[in-house]
Write a protein that holds these residues in place. Structure first.
Motif, PDB file in Angstrom:
ATOM      1  N   THR A  78       6.929  45.434  14.750  1.00 25.83           N
ATOM      2  CA  THR A  78       8.307  45.720  15.134  1.00 25.83           C
ATOM      3  C   THR A  78       8.464  45.649  16.651  1.00 25.83           C
ATOM      4  OG1 THR A  78       8.305  47.234  13.283  1.00 25.83           O
ATOM      5  CG2 THR A  78      10.169  47.354  14.788  1.00 25.83           C
ATOM      6  N   SER A  79       7.539  46.310  17.351  1.00 26.13           N
ATOM      7  CA  SER A  79       7.658  46.331  18.805  1.00 26.13           C
ATOM      8  C   SER A  79       7.603  44.921  19.377  1.00 26.13           C
ATOM      9  CB  SER A  79       6.543  47.165  19.414  1.00 26.13           C
ATOM     10  OG  SER A  79       6.861  48.514  19.290  1.00 26.13           O
ATOM     11  N   LEU A  80       6.643  44.139  18.905  1.00 24.01           N
ATOM     12  CA  LEU A  80       6.531  42.781  19.428  1.00 24.01           C
ATOM     13  C   LEU A  80       7.770  41.976  19.083  1.00 24.01           C
ATOM     14  CD1 LEU A  80       2.826  41.695  18.912  1.00 24.01           C
ATOM     15  CD2 LEU A  80       3.949  42.560  20.947  1.00 24.01           C
ATOM     16  N   MET A  81       8.256  42.156  17.875  1.00 29.83           N
ATOM     17  CA  MET A  81       9.425  41.401  17.475  1.00 29.83           C
ATOM     18  C   MET A  81      10.615  41.761  18.357  1.00 29.83           C
ATOM     19  SD  MET A  81      10.896  41.028  13.652  1.00 29.83           S
ATOM     20  CE  MET A  81      11.640  42.631  13.494  1.00 29.83           C
ATOM     21  N   VAL A  82      10.825  43.057  18.529  1.00 30.10           N
ATOM     22  CA  VAL A  82      11.936  43.481  19.386  1.00 30.10           C
ATOM     23  C   VAL A  82      11.744  42.907  20.785  1.00 30.10           C
ATOM     24  CG1 VAL A  82      12.969  45.447  20.536  1.00 30.10           C
ATOM     25  CG2 VAL A  82      12.446  45.582  18.123  1.00 30.10           C
ATOM     26  N   ALA A  83      10.527  43.052  21.305  1.00 30.51           N
ATOM     27  CA  ALA A  83      10.264  42.599  22.666  1.00 30.51           C
ATOM     28  C   ALA A  83      10.532  41.114  22.782  1.00 30.51           C
ATOM     29  CB  ALA A  83       8.816  42.903  23.034  1.00 30.51           C
ATOM     30  N   VAL A  84       9.944  40.335  21.892  1.00 33.48           N
ATOM     31  CA  VAL A  84       9.997  38.890  22.045  1.00 33.48           C
ATOM     32  C   VAL A  84      11.398  38.356  21.790  1.00 33.48           C
ATOM     33  CG1 VAL A  84       9.197  36.724  21.080  1.00 33.48           C
ATOM     34  CG2 VAL A  84       7.572  38.558  21.566  1.00 33.48           C
ATOM     35  N   ILE A  85      12.002  38.778  20.703  1.00 33.47           N
ATOM     36  CA  ILE A  85      13.297  38.180  20.370  1.00 33.47           C
ATOM     37  C   ILE A  85      14.371  38.587  21.366  1.00 33.47           C
ATOM     38  CG2 ILE A  85      15.112  38.030  18.633  1.00 33.47           C
ATOM     39  CD1 ILE A  85      12.980  37.975  16.546  1.00 33.47           C
ATOM     40  N   SER A  86      14.397  39.883  21.711  1.00 33.26           N
ATOM     41  CA  SER A  86      15.447  40.264  22.663  1.00 33.26           C
ATOM     42  C   SER A  86      15.197  39.597  24.009  1.00 33.26           C
ATOM     43  CB  SER A  86      15.512  41.780  22.810  1.00 33.26           C
ATOM     44  OG  SER A  86      14.288  42.266  23.260  1.00 33.26           O
ATOM     45  N   ALA A  87      13.927  39.494  24.397  1.00 34.48           N
ATOM     46  CA  ALA A  87      13.646  38.847  25.679  1.00 34.48           C
ATOM     47  C   ALA A  87      13.999  37.371  25.625  1.00 34.48           C
ATOM     48  CB  ALA A  87      12.180  39.019  26.039  1.00 34.48           C
ATOM     49  N   LEU A  88      13.783  36.787  24.470  1.00 36.73           N
ATOM     50  CA  LEU A  88      14.102  35.373  24.315  1.00 36.73           C
ATOM     51  C   LEU A  88      15.605  35.154  24.458  1.00 36.73           C
ATOM     52  CD1 LEU A  88      11.850  33.372  23.673  1.00 36.73           C
ATOM     53  CD2 LEU A  88      12.882  33.093  21.427  1.00 36.73           C
ATOM     54  N   ILE A  89      16.366  35.971  23.777  1.00 36.02           N
ATOM     55  CA  ILE A  89      17.817  35.844  23.863  1.00 36.02           C
ATOM     56  C   ILE A  89      18.242  36.007  25.318  1.00 36.02           C
ATOM     57  CG2 ILE A  89      20.010  36.913  23.231  1.00 36.02           C
ATOM     58  CD1 ILE A  89      18.684  37.769  20.605  1.00 36.02           C
ATOM     59  N   SER A  90      17.696  37.069  25.919  1.00 34.11           N
ATOM     60  CA  SER A  90      18.054  37.357  27.302  1.00 34.11           C
ATOM     61  C   SER A  90      17.649  36.218  28.225  1.00 34.11           C
ATOM     62  CB  SER A  90      17.387  38.673  27.692  1.00 34.11           C
ATOM     63  OG  SER A  90      17.272  38.785  29.049  1.00 34.11           O
ATOM     64  N   ALA A  91      16.464  35.658  27.992  1.00 36.60           N
ATOM     65  CA  ALA A  91      15.985  34.600  28.878  1.00 36.60           C
ATOM     66  C   ALA A  91      16.803  33.330  28.698  1.00 36.60           C
ATOM     67  CB  ALA A  91      14.510  34.325  28.601  1.00 36.60           C
ATOM     68  N   VAL A  92      17.055  32.962  27.452  1.00 39.25           N
ATOM     69  CA  VAL A  92      17.793  31.720  27.222  1.00 39.25           C
ATOM     70  C   VAL A  92      19.197  31.821  27.813  1.00 39.25           C
ATOM     71  CG1 VAL A  92      18.855  30.302  25.438  1.00 39.25           C
ATOM     72  CG2 VAL A  92      16.490  31.037  25.203  1.00 39.25           C
ATOM     73  N   LEU A  93      19.861  32.945  27.529  1.00 41.18           N
ATOM     74  CA  LEU A  93      21.200  33.145  28.087  1.00 41.18           C
ATOM     75  C   LEU A  93      21.152  33.118  29.602  1.00 41.18           C
ATOM     76  CD1 LEU A  93      22.990  35.957  26.099  1.00 41.18           C
ATOM     77  CD2 LEU A  93      23.708  33.617  26.475  1.00 41.18           C
ATOM     78  N   GLY A  94      20.228  33.910  30.143  1.00 42.41           N
ATOM     79  CA  GLY A  94      20.137  34.032  31.588  1.00 42.41           C
ATOM     80  C   GLY A  94      19.848  32.696  32.229  1.00 42.41           C
ATOM     81  N   ILE A  95      18.920  31.958  31.656  1.00 40.83           N
ATOM     82  CA  ILE A  95      18.532  30.678  32.254  1.00 40.83           C
ATOM     83  C   ILE A  95      19.695  29.704  32.214  1.00 40.83           C
ATOM     84  CG2 ILE A  95      17.099  28.647  31.873  1.00 40.83           C
ATOM     85  CD1 ILE A  95      14.822  30.546  31.162  1.00 40.83           C
ATOM     86  N   LEU A  96      20.359  29.654  31.071  1.00 36.12           N
ATOM     87  CA  LEU A  96      21.467  28.708  30.982  1.00 36.12           C
ATOM     88  C   LEU A  96      22.599  29.087  31.930  1.00 36.12           C
ATOM     89  CD1 LEU A  96      21.669  27.790  27.210  1.00 36.12           C
ATOM     90  CD2 LEU A  96      20.939  26.396  29.148  1.00 36.12           C
ATOM     91  N   ILE A  97      23.006  30.329  31.861  1.00 34.14           N
ATOM     92  CA  ILE A  97      24.144  30.747  32.681  1.00 34.14           C
ATOM     93  C   ILE A  97      23.787  30.656  34.160  1.00 34.14           C
ATOM     94  CG2 ILE A  97      25.655  32.671  33.269  1.00 34.14           C
ATOM     95  CD1 ILE A  97      25.434  33.551  30.349  1.00 34.14           C
ATOM     96  N   GLY A  98      22.652  31.267  34.508  1.00 32.79           N
ATOM     97  CA  GLY A  98      22.247  31.266  35.912  1.00 32.79           C
ATOM     98  C   GLY A  98      21.942  29.875  36.405  1.00 32.79           C
ATOM     99  N   GLY A  99      21.283  29.094  35.565  1.00 32.20           N
ATOM    100  CA  GLY A  99      20.905  27.737  35.970  1.00 32.20           C
ATOM    101  C   GLY A  99      22.135  26.896  36.230  1.00 32.20           C
TER     102      GLY A  99
END
Ligand SMILES: Nc1ncnc2c1ncn2[C@@H]1O[C@H](COP(=O)(O)OP(=O)(O)OP(=O)(O)O)[C@@H](O)[C@H]1O
Ligand SMILES: Nc1ncnc2c1ncn2[C@@H]1O[C@H](COP(=O)(O)OP(=O)(O)OP(=O)(O)O)[C@@H](O)[C@H]1O
Ligand SMILES: [Mg+2]
Ligand SMILES: [Mg+2]
Lengths: 331, 334, 502, 320, 287
Positions: free
Chosen positions: E83-104
């Motif tokens: 659960t912890s890894l899933m929460v960590a990875v998926i939320s970070a992934l969403i955050s990273a993809v959004l952040g990278i696209l928007i910021g980029g």
């Protein structure tokens, strides 16, 4: 004057940047301030000619280069190559423009993305422009080019990453890559200033040879006045975005007319220890190009300035055949 | 003799992780009072390392310094922190290239200079300091207005002038300038060089000028030392060395600089690249790029050959200073 | 004297201060506008009702010393105590009673409003007699008067043209109860001081404080540390530990509010009684009771809380746990196993967070899976659950608790056809008929008869399955005597009039 | 500078507005409403529901409700709590004081202790103490604060019986005057300790790394070359430059604390905005929820703006 | 000698510098392994409600005891990794993809768009995120999917800010300019040059984001807002809280597991930052 239109005609080109206002909302209300990085520069060049551009740091040399290569869209003005408007060309066929005009950058260590090998770096543009049919064919082209530039063994070098090569090698590759398109117009922005002194000459010589071979017109931007004289046929001296003096390189160096050019050249030290230096001091630091004028931009620092100099920008005067000075008190 | 600094067998090695960088190798150098010595060399040749090592400013944890550096009777290499403190700025001052970062960005310039002044004169009155500083600022063509400004409010040229003024607060005997004018543009550089030369006459300081631009040395120094890959190639009076360079490297270097006036000669330069400083190399360090290199050059380190008051480290010359083989007169192919 | 002035400085140590844990801030000090659990314990000590519930949830007199129902069941007469006084010294009269209920009847937003639909008029023959005239006979009305939002309020204070909510008097309430309101610190505590003129005798305490501690664990620690004295309904997980603590007296407090699951009979799958029966058979109530409630809340099989023993039918009850039997029921009804061994899948169970419900649901899920019934849990915060289940009726099975006492008439309110609280939309005319009869009769034996019969129907139809009873230990500082829990038949539940230090 | 401040304040206001709107939408879109709470757990009378909806104006279109709320909020009227029938503003002011007391005390202690530790570790980089500090920083940085709080309660309250486990004052003996203050302090010890322990690592790390970074700056090398004592260089030059990131972090983490303290307030039954918020969420007390959110956003924005301004006074480069 | 001492010191420093990354990487690998092999590693099915209630450490073969429902705590801890890894990875992934696209996009295309986006980012940075997450999770559905999405949706601004700064400086870099003169299109440049070259700070930040996500999930679970259908450490603390004095092992080990996992992510993040920090990779081109 001339009957035939020149090969390259830079027509009153300007690049004004809006003074950066960090606030979206306040910028709407505020009066716009402009950084006139390049201001109404007009130059005409013939096929195969080399123009040196010199001037203090921040006078707009690089900006001029960028605008000519359309890395920035000029605020005003246009460039005609063989009477073709590059503005139109950019709109219609960007790739064709890119093949016609190439730029060599100052920092070879940064010219290539650090994540790709030289091979990938060289093949990409060929693919984009459809030069060569297969990858093998393109590789062949690249290897030939590298070897012609003295980079041997070429296929070994192609496998390397940029950081595994020296600055001199990288700059050669950069120049060779630009030449793959057989450009008609090359802008070289301080191509050797980042390199070790001892390898500079080879790069410069290579650039000169290649452009002679292809009969390309070159704009050579540099801080180094001695080097510029060595390289170029014509020299343009820039000050705060304006060309203040233009002419044959020897004329400019030996017989400068504009007070600024005179100061610049007198301050330029030589490797000859016997040379008598008599430097012309000019006061103050170069002012920023934010809303300069209305008079001569140099007036505030000029040792010859009179009242009139502060009122109207001086007209360009042809003081002798092909030697143009933008100063009313050049005599 | 009025010898100020003598460097003997001086070496500096960086020890990073498992890798060693031999940045300065067994160099020898003498400087007399009143000299102005320019050290030229290409990027990475060890000029800054030499200067920083002399000032003992390199982090002790990853550098090794060996050899001797006698400065007014003391060996800089052996000094302890307290002795160093006394010598610094009083006798030995420095100006760095990166003038933009040479001052704390959050303090006003005046108080910073006052602090520096008080290091060696803790009881100095404000007036005393102020008059000294304004004197120096005027010397480098600055108004006393800068006193109340922050560093970011000055241009690069002005900051460089401030740095020079600061270096002079205690009238040091030796002043080291590491690329002090490189970042400036031609006009400012020309003016500052001019000011330095004049100021030197008034203040009587000895100066080491580190640069990669020979023309700077030509314009402001009386002696020149040519450095290559951590070693000196040639040392001598500017006039001799530049007019009549002995070492193949010096020649190659000079041929890379076009002249401003006169005939346009073809630039030649030197082929090849700088050696890897992490590997200790046998023989002359320049041999791999030298077209006159012999087997001897590749095996034996040349010793300094004295000629008049110049020294050349090259096997082409006998200990008397003559060319051993006339055919090998260093000329460069076109 | 009598107003809430502090004695200044530190109170002397010998003062008898009782500190009661409160789970949260009271919403209002007007006890009749809304039903508020946090305020309920407090206002019971400030106000009186006509009747009240004792610790065993039976009806005992409060302001009314006695009452009678007319033979046709259409009039209920209450005789008030004659020495009751408001905190400001004015006497409590039947006019106050009439004012209170008339006002509630006028205001649709007041909690008790709809229950008063049955009341035709309230008459006050004299200062100490109140007569409720009903439209239909309903004896359970008396019991309801002892529940939420039925406190008698002072007309002379409140009848000033302002609504009760906006009335400044609602912020500093004046009641007739054993304690007077002293101070309310939001989020911190509510202090009450004794009413020396209380009609049932002066309270023994010098101060009664309700201390707000939302977190149960913190409250337990506070009790152990002696920072609070009364903690009603401690989590069952701490019962053993507290029982072992000599300074704490534990008393079991039972409520007729069993936890139950309710089937949505509008749902096609669950409309099948066989499936409901199978589910009921596959629930291990013993395990739930032991694991989730530490045996404090015991399995409940009766369809009406067995706590109210006269009304509970203990013969016709919900089935015993038996996985094999459950499977058999399904097989017989024609259900087929799928590849994973499930007869039915895709059933959801809506549970709200708290009361150990998610744990209970998880255990049920496990045994149901054994019986081949696939359940998916949906746990939401109470309010969201409420929206989904009670307002939108969007559920398959839901789990809930809820008061079903003190009168079995509550059965009709929960499972009668078309009744608001009948979430599962159970409808059985026979059941409706029986409960109607039960409500109209005054005779307890008869009533028990009707209601037990109704429960038999429920046990057959299984519109819901009771799981465990609701009970909890009240943990009290052992130094105190006569706490509310000790008052069965004598004083009100949550009333501190007689509480004293030993 | 003036322009800078105006700009920051303007941005802050804009943020608040946007956040406020988003919030309104989220809260209103959520399932459940305060009516259920008012009606009580066992009441499902649809007539009562409609009557209540009308009374609180929930029958109006959302846009209208928003407009009304916005208009009132602009005049400083946050409305009346549906559940408590009390001025939201009054409720929040009552609760925000304990929260700020807790948060500010913790933040200030943490920044002082953390920075001192960071200074020490930076000066003695690689020493045993540095290693211990750094290791502990990792551990405490990774610790869920509520868990730490629970552990502290068990140790200091249950086992050792040294400190009170909940609340802000001793209910049994109502103190006044100096005793009252003392009482509050005693009650603050555990929650403050919890917060301080989890906050220290942040300041420790930032102080240590920025000191180490500034130590390598050119101007420090120059100052060394002048023979200035290391002490003076450190105290006057390194610290002053290295403090800048700490200021920024202080702002960010203070802002985070103001809202994140809810968990700690729950654990320690601290009568602050955090617990008020949690109750308001559960009861869907729209006006209170909006009010808290508004006040929190304002506090966060104010903290951020203040910190930016403080930063600007420390760093002359910002003033333009 | 002096130099020997210097040497050991230098070596120590280097190891100290690297040790974080090493610990981080090994820690993550370990966690991943545990997550993948949970069914093998866990002695019992954590969803099985056994007869042993509230057993102490080691009693009846339950290494870390059991909880009140009879679940094996050790097995729960092991499954909790997932659960912890899933929460960590998926939320970070969403955050990273959004952040990278928007910021980029904002950083690379610049201009008005960038002004608007960066003001939005600034505004978003001022938003009390935990509060927002809490609100959304409490008011809507508290399924683990929602938790992950909401964390991802509220934490992208820091990534966007980082990549925007990267894009702003990268677009001035010569290799980007030279790619333009080679005729590459804007999208090609964004995805081929800007994002790959600017992604490292985001990566380091993402690992920190992962630790925060784990802590946030734990905090929500602690408030009773966890997903009951999965086993998570935060929920174990929430459940174990009522047994903290009588059966301390339920909440304690879950807490320890959180601390260790979060520490591993922090170590990795710091290690990455350390390695990617140009100040540590001295030495100029060549070599
Ligand atoms: N993108 C931009 N936005 C705003 N101002 C700019 C921008 N690019 C350049 N300028 C300004 O335009 C002026 C000219 O810059 P430019 O880089 O062309 O000078 P330069 O002559 O090449 O200087 P150098 O010799 O230092 O390379 C400078 O004042 C610079 O600050
Ligand atoms: N801290 C260090 N660790 C390892 N190697 C170093 C370090 N500093 C410098 N070097 C190496 O030492 C050599 C000499 O560097 P130095 O800075 O002295 O050269 P320089 O002559 O001053 O060059 P430049 O003209 O570029 O300033 C170079 O090869 C450099 O890479
Ligand atoms: Mg430029
Ligand atoms: Mg250097």
């Amino acid at each position: 004057m001339k009957t035939k239109s020149p090969f390259i005609k830079i027509d009153k080109i300007s690049m004004w940047y809006p003074q950066k206002s960090k606030n979206l909302f306040m910028s709407i209300r505020e009066e716009r301030k402009w950084i006139k990085a390049v201001d109404q520069v007009s130059i005409e060049l013939e096929r195969g000619e080399i123009l040196g551009v010199i001037g203090e740091s921040g006078c707009g040399k690089s900006t001029l280069g960028k605008v000519l290569a359309r890395l920035e869209n000029p605020t005003n003005g246009d460039v005609y190559i063989d009477s073709v408007s590059t503005k139109e060309l950019m709109k219609k066929d960007t790739k064709k423009f890119r093949r016609m005009v190439q730029i060599v950058f100052q920092n070879p260590f940064d010219t290539f993305t650090p994540r790709d090998t030289i091979e990938q770096i060289l093949l990409r543009p060929l693919k984009i422009h459809g030069i060569g049919k297969t990858n093998a064919e393109r590789r062949e082209i690249c290897i030939k080019a590298l070897e012609s530039g003295g980079l041997r063994p070429a296929d070994e070098i192609m496998k390397r990453y940029p950081h595994e090569l020296s600055g001199g090698q990288l700059q050669r590759i950069s120049i060779l890559r630009s030449m793959l398109f057989e450009p008609k117009f090359i802008i070289a922005d301080e191509p050797v200033s980042m390199l070790d002194v001892s390898v500079r000459s080879e790069i410069i010589n290579m650039l000169l040879t290649l452009s002679k071979e292809k009969n390309a017109t070159v704009i050579f931007i540099s801080h180094d006045i001695a080097l510029t004289r060595y390289v170029s046929d014509k020299i343009a001296v820039m000050y705060l975005g304006k060309v203040v003096e233009y002419g044959d390189s020897d004329t400019i160096i030996n017989n400068p007319k504009h007070p600024y050019t005179q100061a610049l050249i007198s301050n330029c030290s030589s490797i000859d220890p016997d040379e008598q230096r008599e430097i012309i001091k000019i006061q103050g630091e170069p002012p920023t190009p934010v809303n300069p004028g209305p008079g001569c931009y140099f007036a505030s620092r000029c040792f010859k300035a009179s009242k009139e100099c502060f009122q109207k920008y001086p007209a360009a005067t042809e003081v002798s055949e092909g030697h143009i000075v933008a100063c009313d008190r050049w005599y | 003799m009025n010898q100020l600094l003598e460097i003997k067998d001086f070496s500096v090695t960086y020890v990073n992780k498992s890798k060693k960088v031999y940045a300065v190798k067994n160099v020898n150098l003498k400087i007399n009072k009143g000299d102005s010595l320019g050290i030229v060399g290409e990027s990475g040749s060890g000029k800054s390392t030499l200067a920083m090592a002399l000032l003992r400013l390199l982090p002790e944890k990853n550098t090794q310094i060996t050899g001797k550096a006698n400065f007014i009777g003391k060996d800089l290499v052996q000094l302890n922190q307290k002795e160093l403190k006394n010598i610094r700025w009083n006798e030995l001052a420095v100006v760095f290239q990166k003038s933009m970062n040479a001052l704390s960005p959050v303090h006003r310039i005046g108080p910073q200079i006052e602090d520096i002044y008080r290091v060696h004169k803790p009881n100095a009155s404000k007036e005393e300091i102020f008059s000294r500083i304004t004197y120096l600022l005027r010397l480098v063509n600055l108004s006393e207005r800068v006193y109340t400004l922050y560093p970011h409010e000055l241009s690069g040229g002005m900051l460089q002038r401030v740095s020079i003024a600061i270096s002079l607060v205690h009238n040091p005997k030796l002043l080291i300038m590491d690329e002090a004018t490189t970042a400036l543009d031609v006009v400012t550089q020309g003016q500052i060089l001019d000011e330095i030369v004049k100021m030197e006459q008034t203040l009587d300081v000895t100066r080491i000028m580190i640069t990669h631009d020979i023309s700077v040395v030509a314009a402001s120094c009386n002696k020149i030392a040519v450095m290559y890959a951590g070693e000196f190639m040639e040392i001598g009076y500017v006039k001799d060395v530049l007019k009549n360079p002995k070492h193949p490297y010096t020649r190659g270097l000079l041929s890379s600089f076009p002249s401003l006036k006169g005939e346009k000669l073809k630039l030649t330069g030197i082929s090849g690249y700088l050696p890897n400083l992490s590997v200790k190399q046998e023989g002359c360090i320049f041999a791999p790029r030298c077209q006159h290199a012999t087997e001897k050059c590749k095996q034996e380190k040349p010793l300094g050959v004295e000629m008049n008051e110049n020294t050349v480290w090259c096997h082409l010359y006998s200990s008397g200073g003559e060319l051993i083989n006339e055919d090998q007169k260093p000329v460069y192919k076109d | 004297s009598g107003t809430s002035t502090e004695t200044g400085g530190k109170e002397s140590k010998s003062d008898k201060v009782l500190i009661v844990r409160s789970g949260g801030d009271p919403m209002s000090f007007n006890p009749d506008t809304i039903a508020d659990d946090n305020a309920y314990a407090i206002v019971q000590n400030i106000f009186n009702r006509l009747v009240k519930l004792d610790a065993s949830k039976q009806i005992i007199p409060d302001l009314a010393k006695d009452w009678e129902v007319s033979d046709d069941g259409l009039a209920i007469t209450f005789h008030l105590k004659d020495n009751a006084k408001w905190h400001d010294g004015k006497p409590v009269t039947s006019k106050d009673v009439k004012y209170t209920f008339d006002t509630i009847k006028e205001n649709k937003t007041y909690y008790f409003n709809s229950r008063l639909d049955i009341v035709n008029s309230i008459e006050v023959p004299d200062d100490h007699t109140v007569v409720f005239k009903l439209n239909d006979p309903d004896v359970s009305f008396i019991a309801d008067l002892g529940w939420y939002a039925t406190f008698i309020l002072p007309e002379h204070v409140l009848n000033n043209g302002q609504s009760w909510e906006d009335n400044p008097a609602s912020k500093e309430p004046i009641g007739s109860g054993p304690f007077k309101f002293s101070e309310f610190k939001q989020g911190v505590n509510i202090s009450l001081i004794p009413n020396k003129d209380y009609h049932d005798g002066e309270p023994k305490l010098d101060k009664l404080v309700f201390s707000i501690i939302p977190d149960e664990q913190t409250a337990i620690q506070a009790l152990i540390n002696g920072e609070i004295d009364v903690y009603e309904n401690v989590p069952s997980s701490s019962v053993d530990q507290m029982k072992a603590n000599g300074k704490i007296r534990m008393a079991l407090n039972e409520y007729p509010s069993p936890a139950r699951i309710i089937f949505n009979l509008k749902n096609e799958t669950l409309a099948d009684v066989h499936l409901r029966k199978a589910i009921a058979t596959a629930i291990n109530k013993e395990e739930i009771s032991k694991k989730v409630y530490n045996g404090v809340q015991v399995p409940e099989y009766s369809m009406y809380p067995s706590l109210i023993d006269w009304a509970a039918n203990t013969e016709e009850v919900s089935p015993q746990f038996n996985i094999v039997e459950a499977k058999k029921i399904l097989e017989n009804a024609g259900y087929k196993k799928d590849a994973n061994g499930f007869y039915v899948t895709g059933i959801t169970l809506d549970v709200f967070e708290g009361s150990g419900y998610p744990d209970m649901a998880n255990l049920m899920k496990a045994t149901l899976a054994e019986a081949g019934i696939g359940i998916e849990l949906k746990v939401s915060e109470f309010n969201a659950w409420n929206q989904k289940v009670s307002v939108e009726r969007d559920f398959m099975i839901e789990m809930q608790g809820g008061f079903m006492g003190p009168d079995p008439a509550a059965l009709a309110k929960r499972y009668g056809t078309g009744v608001g609280s009948n979430y599962g939309e159970y409808s059985n005319p026979k059941f409706d008929e029986l409960t109607a009869k039960g409500a109209a009769t005054g005779d307890q034996e008869m009533r028990a008869q009707y209601y037990k019969e109704a429960q038999t129907l429920l046990a057959e139809d299984l519109p819901f399955v009771p799981i465990v009873t609701y009970a909890g230990y009240d943990a009290n500082n052992a130094a105190y005597v006569n706490l509310p829990i000790d008052g069965a038949g004598k004083w009100g539940w949550q009333e501190y009039t007689y509480t004293d230090i030993q | 500078m003036k322009k800078y401040v105006t700009r920051r304040v303007f941005m802050g206001l804009l943020t608040i507005f946007v956040v406020f709107t988003i919030n309104f939408i989220i809260i209103r879109l959520a399932p459940g409403d305060p009516i259920s709470t008012i009606m009580g757990k066992d009441n499902d009378d649809p007539i009562l529901r409609t009557a209540l909806e009308e009374k609180y104006g929930f029958d109006k279109p959302m846009i209208t409700q928003y407009a009304i709320y916005l208009k009132n909020a602009l005049t400083g009227d946050l409305g009346i709590s549906i559940i408590y029938n009390k001025e939201v503003m009054a409720m929040i002011t009552e609760r925000i004081v304990p929260t700020l007391l807790l948060v500010l005390t913790a933040a200030i202690l943490a920044v002082i202790i953390g920075t001192l530790m960071g200074m020490y570790a930076a000066k003695n980089e690689g020493s045993k103490i540095d290693v211990i500090f750094s290791g502990a920083a990792y551990i405490f940085n990774s610790m869920p604060a509520f868990w730490l709080g629970l552990i502290l309660i068990i140790i200091f309250s249950s086992v050792l019986g040294l400190l009170p486990s909940y609340g802000m004052i001793n209910t049994r003996d109502a103190h006044t005057g100096f005793d009252y203050i003392l009482d509050v302090i005693v009650h603050m010890v555990l929650p403050v300790c919890t917060l301080v322990l989890v906050e220290i690592p942040i300041y420790f790390r930032i102080a240590k790394s920025s000191i180490l970074q500034v130590t390598n700056e050119d101007f420090i090398v120059t100052l060394r070359a002048t023979g200035m004592s290391e002490r003076k260089i450190f105290n006057k030059y390194i610290l002053r430059n290295a403090i800048l990131p700490t200021i920024t972090i202080f702002g960010i983490s203070l802002a985070y604390l103001i809202t994140g303290v809810a968990l700690i307030e729950t654990v320690f039954a601290w009568p602050g905005t955090g617990s008020l918020m949690l109750t308001a969420i559960n009861q869907r007390d729209y006006p209170t929820l909006m009010g808290i959110y508004l006040i929190m956003s304002i506090s966060v924005a104010v903290v951020m703006v203040l910190v930016d301004i403080v930063y600007a006074t420390f760093d002359p480069r910002i003033r333009f | 000698m002096l130099s020997v001492k210097k040497n050991t010191y230098a070596t120590f420093k280097v190891i100290n510098g690297d040790i974080q990354l090493k610990l981080g990487v090994f820690g993550i690998l370990f966690l991943l392994l545990v997550g993948i092999l949970s069914p093998i590693l866990a002695p019992l099915d954590p969803y099985h409600y056994g007869q042993d209630i509230l057993n102490g450490l080691g009693v009846n073969g339950h290494l870390l005891g059991t909880n009140h429902l009879g679940q094996d705590v050790f097995s729960m801890i092991i499954y909790g990794v997932r659960t912890s890894l899933m929460v960590a990875v998926i939320s970070a992934l969403i955050s990273a993809v959004l952040g990278i696209l928007i910021g980029g996009i904002a950083g690379y295309f610049g201009g008005k768009l960038d002004l608007i986006v960066s003001e939005c980012i600034n505004a978003f940075m001022m938003v009390p995120t935990f509060f927002l997450i809490l609100l959304v999770i409490a008011l809507f559905d508290n399924s683990i999917t929602n938790v992950m999405i909401v964390i991802g949706l509220t934490t992208w601004p820091s990534n966007a800010k980082l990549i925007r700064a990267q894009a702003l400086s990268l677009r001035e870099r010569t290799f980007v300019k030279s790619a333009i003169t080679m005729g590459e299109s804007k999208t090609q440049i964004l995805f081929k040059y800007i994002i790959p070259n600017g992604i490292f700070p985001v990566l380091a930040n993402t690992t920190i984001g992962m630790s925060n996500a784990i802590l946030t999930e734990a905090g929500l679970s602690f408030l009773g807002l966890g997903d009951p259908n999965v086993i998570s450490w935060g929920q174990m603390i929430f459940m174990g809280k009522q047994y903290i004095t009588s059966a301390w092992w339920i909440a304690t080990f879950a807490g320890v597991a959180i601390v260790l996992t979060v520490t591993v992510f922090y170590l990795l993040g710091d290690g990455l930052n350390h390695v990617l920090n140009p100040k540590h990779s001295n030495g100029k081109g060549g070599e």
